[in-house]
Design a protein around this motif. Structure first.
Motif, PDB file in Angstrom:
ATOM      1  N   ILE A   1      -3.821  -3.715  -5.383  1.00 37.89           N
ATOM      2  CA  ILE A   1      -3.757  -3.070  -6.520  1.00 37.89           C
ATOM      3  C   ILE A   1      -4.296  -1.538  -6.441  1.00 37.89           C
ATOM      4  N   THR A   2      -5.547  -1.633  -5.754  1.00 35.64           N
ATOM      5  CA  THR A   2      -6.238  -0.366  -5.505  1.00 35.64           C
ATOM      6  C   THR A   2      -5.829   0.337  -4.543  1.00 35.64           C
ATOM      7  N   SER A   3      -4.959  -0.170  -3.560  1.00 34.52           N
ATOM      8  CA  SER A   3      -4.174   0.442  -2.546  1.00 34.52           C
ATOM      9  C   SER A   3      -2.743   0.958  -2.980  1.00 34.52           C
TER      10      SER A   3
ATOM     11  N   LYS B   1       7.090  -4.106  -7.416  1.00 36.43           N
ATOM     12  CA  LYS B   1       7.760  -3.776  -6.276  1.00 36.43           C
ATOM     13  C   LYS B   1       6.760  -3.205  -5.505  1.00 36.43           C
ATOM     14  N   VAL B   2       6.929  -3.805  -4.235  1.00 38.65           N
ATOM     15  CA  VAL B   2       6.157  -3.306  -2.949  1.00 38.65           C
ATOM     16  C   VAL B   2       6.634  -1.905  -2.740  1.00 38.65           C
ATOM     17  N   GLN B   3       5.348  -1.148  -2.631  1.00 30.80           N
ATOM     18  CA  GLN B   3       5.529   0.424  -2.355  1.00 30.80           C
ATOM     19  C   GLN B   3       4.531   0.930  -1.377  1.00 30.80           C
TER      20      GLN B   3
ATOM     21  N   LYS C   1      -4.906  -8.498   0.167  1.00 33.01           N
ATOM     22  CA  LYS C   1      -5.520  -9.541  -0.692  1.00 33.01           C
ATOM     23  C   LYS C   1      -5.534  -9.026  -2.188  1.00 33.01           C
ATOM     24  N   TYR C   2      -5.170  -9.858  -2.907  1.00 37.47           N
ATOM     25  CA  TYR C   2      -4.955  -9.715  -4.468  1.00 37.47           C
ATOM     26  C   TYR C   2      -5.769 -10.874  -5.246  1.00 37.47           C
ATOM     27  N   THR C   3      -6.601 -10.582  -6.297  1.00 35.41           N
ATOM     28  CA  THR C   3      -6.819 -11.528  -7.093  1.00 35.41           C
ATOM     29  C   THR C   3      -6.366 -12.034  -8.284  1.00 35.41           C
TER      30      THR C   3
END
Length: 130
Positions: free
Chosen positions: A77-79, A98-100, A109-111
């Protein structure tokens, strides 16, 4: 490019009794043998491409237990690699994004923050952009 569906399966009774999601979350995706690894564990690495859609759903192993995805956080998210948004109606919600990566490759990594029978819990998983 097809959307990759990710299913999160939670053993709600064991998770709330132990206070541990890592050993009570089982994640699979629709990549099959196309590159994802650690399927069936909480540490799934979903392999995807820039521009590809991702969709997360959740269910409980235990009938009658309520489990929902509350939010996503972490490096993904932060990236701004993927920012999933809740869609659907209560009881049949999915989270889609969507992957951007703007041409970048790497593992992110995601939580996942969950509500399990009203109790807040979280665990980490990954996507790998190739």
């Amino acid at each position: 490019m097809r959307t990759i569906d990710v299913l999160v399966i939670i053993d709600c009774l064991s998770a709330t009794a132990s206070g541990n999601l890592k050993n009570n979350a089982y994640i699979v995706d629709t990549n099959g043998y196309e590159g994802s690894w650690n399927e069936g564990t909480s540490q799934l690495v979903t392999v995807c491409q820039d521009g590809q859609g991702l969709s997360w759903g959740i269910t409980s192993v235990n009938p009658g237990n309520q489990v929902n995805i509350v939010s996503f956080s972490g490096q993904l998210i932060t990236s701004k690699i993927c920012i999933p948004q809740k869609q659907g109606i209560p009881g049949a919600e999915t989270w889609k994004g969507k992957v951007q990566s703007r041409g970048g490759i790497g593992q992110y990594k995601y939580t996942l923050a969950l509500s399990i029978n009203g109790k807040s819990m979280s665990f980490d998983a990954f996507i790998k952009v190739v």
